[in-house]
Motif scaffolding. Structure first.
Motif, short mmCIF file in Angstrom:
data_model
loop_
_atom_site.label_atom_id
_atom_site.label_comp_id
_atom_site.label_asym_id
_atom_site.label_seq_id
_atom_site.Cartn_x
_atom_site.Cartn_y
_atom_site.Cartn_z
N HIS A 1 2.19 6.50 33.10
CA HIS A 1 2.40 5.23 33.78
C HIS A 1 1.89 4.06 32.92
N VAL A 2 0.68 4.20 32.38
CA VAL A 2 0.09 3.13 31.57
C VAL A 2 0.91 2.89 30.30
N ILE A 3 1.29 3.97 29.62
CA ILE A 3 2.04 3.83 28.37
C ILE A 3 3.40 3.18 28.61
N LEU A 4 4.10 3.62 29.65
CA LEU A 4 5.41 3.02 29.95
C LEU A 4 5.27 1.56 30.34
N GLN A 5 4.26 1.25 31.15
CA GLN A 5 4.06 -0.13 31.60
C GLN A 5 3.77 -1.06 30.43
N GLU A 6 2.85 -0.64 29.54
CA GLU A 6 2.37 -1.55 28.51
C GLU A 6 3.19 -1.52 27.23
N PHE A 7 3.78 -0.36 26.89
CA PHE A 7 4.44 -0.24 25.59
C PHE A 7 5.96 -0.16 25.69
N TYR A 8 6.49 -0.05 26.91
CA TYR A 8 7.94 -0.06 27.09
C TYR A 8 8.40 -1.28 27.89
N VAL A 9 7.52 -1.81 28.76
CA VAL A 9 7.92 -2.91 29.62
C VAL A 9 7.23 -4.21 29.23
#
Length: 531
Positions: free
Chosen positions: A315-323
Motif C-alpha cells: 500500500h505504501v509503495i503504490l501510494q508514494e512511488f506509483y501515485v
C-alpha cells in the motif's frame, strides 16, 4: 608377569615422575601413548571421493568423502571452488554442520531402508489377496467399501506403520494406479518426484512415469506448499532469483521467510559481508531467530500474520512511488516485466457491481487484425499510451507457439512497432465502476467495494466489454484511492484494509516501522535500479 606390569603397579604409574626438560619447566609423561593409535585409526582412510549431499538442500556443497574399507570414515570440505574475483567474497568455505556429520545419518539405525505401509491398509489388502482376488480387485474391494476405506483413513497420523516387502508395495501402488485410471481416468493419478536440485535421476524417473501414464505432475512446492507463488508466476523463476553470491551486491535486505544462517548456511556469509558495504538489513520474524542478530530493524510480526504486513508495505509503495511521485524506473520495469499493464475483463453482477473476470485476449476483439492472429486466444492485450490503440505486445503465451519467433519481452507489436503500455486507465476511462474485491481478514469471505476506472470496448460479437488494468485492480485491492469512490481508506492511520494502521492491529508491528521500511526499500530500489 613382571612386577612392573602388574595391574597394581600400572594403576599407580601416573604417580611416577618422568624425565624433565626445558630447565625443569617441562616433564615428560612416562605413561604409554598406545591409546593414540585409536585416534589415528579413526582418521585413516583408503581413498577420497568427491560428492555432495542429497538432503533436500540446494546448497550443493562439494565434499571430500574419506572412505575406509568401503565405509565413510568422515567428510571434509572441498577447497577448489573458482574465484569470484577481487571485488567479491569467495565461495569457500562451503558447507555446514549437517554436511560435516552426514555420515552419521548415512549409517544411522533410524534411517528408513524399507517400505512401510499403514498397518490397517496392509491387512485389508492382504486379506483380499488371500481370498483369491487379483491385485486390482483387492484394491477396489477396499476403496469401494466405505467402512474399510474409513478404517485405514482414520488411522492416519497415529503411527502404526508396518514394514512390507518391495514386491508387495510395488504391487499395491500399481493396483491403486490401474483402478484409478479405469474408474476416473489417468489425470486423476497425481504424483510428485524429488526436487531436481536433490536428484535429477529420481526426478526424471518419476516425472516421466507420470507423463507416459497421462497423470498430473505436481511440483515439489505443490506438495509441501511453501513457495511464494508471485515470483514464478510473474517472472518464471523459482523463489531465489539471484545467485547467492550476488547478495553481496545488494544495498538493502529484507530477510523474510528464510532463516539464512540455518537454512542457507553455506551462502549466509554473503549477506553478512554485504553489511561491510553499508547494506541495511531488515528482518521479519515472529521470534528472535538467528538472522535477526544481523538486522538493523526487526519487524516482529505475529506468527501467521505477515501477509497483512506485506499488504501494508505494498500500500505504501503504490501510494508514494506509483501515485504521489511516479517513479520512472518502477514504471519502466512494470511495463516490460510484469502483468500490471494488461487488460482484465470486468463482469457485471446482479447487484450492479462488477468483479474481475479474466485477461482480455486478442480473440475477444472486434479488430479483425488482432482476432485473426494465430493463437489469438492466448495473447493478452494492452492500451498503447500514445495511440490509445489496443495492441498485443510480445511475450504472452500465444507468441510461443505461433511461429513468429517473438516470444520475448521487448515492447514491440506484431508489426515491429514500439509499444508504451498504459499502466492505469485513470484519466483515459470511459466510466468508473464499483468492483467487488474479496477480503479474508476474518472468518469467511468478506467483500470490499472500491471504484476503478474502466474502458468500454466492442467485442467480436458486437457486445460491449468493460476492462481495466491489473494495476488499477491492484491499487483498489490495496486501498490506494486516487480520488475514486468506494470503501477506500483516507490515509495511513485509517484502519481499513490494507493500511499500515490496519496491519498494526493484526501483526503487532508499529505502523511507523512499516511506513519507514516500505519507503526505504522502494527508494533504495529506485536509486540503485533494483539493488
Amino acid at each position: 608377569m613382571t612386577q612392573s606390569n602388574h595391574p597394581v603397579f600400572r594403576a599407580f604409574r601416573h604417580l611416577v615422575r618422568g624425565p624433565r626438560i626445558n630447565q625443569n619447566w617441562t616433564e615428560l609423561s612416562p605413561r604409554s601413548r598406545d591409546w593414540e593409535d585409536l585416534y589415528r585409526n579413526r582418521w585413516q582412510h583408503d581413498k577420497e571421493v568427491r560428492t555432495t549431499h542429497g538432503v533436500n538442500c540446494t546448497g550443493s556443497c562439494s565434499w571430500k568423502i574419506h572412505v575406509k574399507d568401503g565405509i565413510i570414515a568422515y567428510e571434509t570440505q572441498q577447497t577448489d571452488y573458482p574465484s569470484l574475483g577481487a571485488d567479491s567474497p569467495e565461495y569457500e568455505p562451503r558447507g555446514c554442520p549437517r554436511g560435516a556429520s552426514f555420515s552419521w545419518y548415512e549409517y544411522s539405525p533410524l534411517r528408513v531402508k524399507y517400505p512401510y505401509v499403514r498397518g490397517e491398509l496392509l491387512r485389508l489388502y492382504r486379506r483380499g489377496r488371500a481370498a483369491g482376488l487379483d491385485p486390482v480387485a483387492a484394491w477396489e474391494a477396499i476403496v469401494s467399501n466405505p467402512q474399510a476405506k474409513r478404517s485405514y483413513q482414520a488411522a492416519r497420523g497415529k503411527g502404526g506403520l508396518e514394514r512390507a516387502g518391495w514386491d508387495e508395495v510395488t504391487e499395491m501402488i500399481a493396483a491403486a494406479s490401474i483402478h484409478t485410471i479405469v474408474t476416473y481416468g489417468p489425470d486423476r493419478v497425481v504424483g510428485f518426484s524429488p526436487i531436481p536440485a536433490m536428484s535429477q535421476v529420481s526426478y526424471a524417473a518419476g516425472t516421466r512415469f507420470l507423463s507416459l501414464l497421462g497423470g498430473t505432475i505436481l511440483s515439489f512446492y505443490d506438495w509441501y506448499a511453501d513457495l511464494p507463488p508471485a515470483s514464478p508466476q510473474i517472472w518464471g523463476e523459482q523463489t531465489d532469483v539471484p545467485e547467492s553470491a550476488d547478495w553481496y551486491n545488494a544495498t538493502y535486505f529484507i530477510i523474510w521467510g528464510t532463516n539464512l544462517p540455518m537454512t542457507r548456511t553455506p551462502d549466509a556469509h554473503f549477506m553478512v559481508e554485504a553489511r561491510y558495504n553499508g547494506t541495511k538489513v531488515v528482518g521479519v520474524s515472529p521470534d528472535y531467530a538467528e538472522y535477526i542478530k544481523f538486522a538493523d530493524l526487526w519487524l516482529p510480526a505475529k506468527a501467521g500474520t505477515d501477509a497483512a504486513l506485506a499488504l501494508a508495505m505494498t500500500h505504501v509503495i503504490l501510494q508514494e512511488f506509483y501515485v504521489d511521485h511516479p517513479t520512472p524506473y518502477f514504471f519502466e520495469y512494470s511495463k516490460q516485466y510484469t502483468d500490471l499493464p494488461f487488460l482484465v475483463i470486468l463482469k457485471v453482477r446482479e447487484d450492479g457491481t462488477y468483479v474481475a473476470d479474466r485477461f482480455l485476449h486478442a480473440a475477444d476483439l472486434a479488430n479483425e487484425q488482432a482476432a485473426e492472429q494465430a493463437h489469438a486466444e492466448w495473447k493478452t492485450v494492452v492500451v498503447d499510451k500514445a495511440s490509445k490503440d489496443l495492441v498485443t505486445p510480445n511475450g504472452s503465451l500465444g507468441f510461443r507457439w505461433d511461429g513468429s519467433g517473438r516470444w520475448n519481452l521487448r515492447l514491440e507489436t506484431d508489426l515491429g512497432g514500439s509499444v508504451d503500455p498504459l499502466l492505469t486507465l485513470l484519466g483515459h476511462e470511459s466510466r468508473r465502476v464499483l468492483v467487488s474485491l474479496p477480503h479474508f481478514e476474518q472468518e469467511g469471505a468478506q467483500v470490499l467495494r472500491r471504484e476503478v476506472p474502466g474502458l468500454v470496448l466492442t467485442g467480436k460479437d458486437g457486445q460491449g466489454l468493460l476492462v481495466t488494468t491489473v494495476l488499477d485492480l491492484l491499487l483498489a485491492q490495496t486501498g490506494v484511492a486516487r480520488g475514486l469512490g468506494g470503501d477506500y481508506p483516507l490515509n495511513y492511520d485509517d484502519a481499513r484494509p490494507c493500511t499500515p494502521a490496519w496491519q498494526e492491529g493484526i501483526t503487532g508491528v508499529k505502523r511507523q516501522l512499516v511506513i519507514q521500511v516500505a519507503r526505504e526499500f522502494a527508494d533504495n530500489a529506485a536509486r540503485t535500479r533494483g539493488k
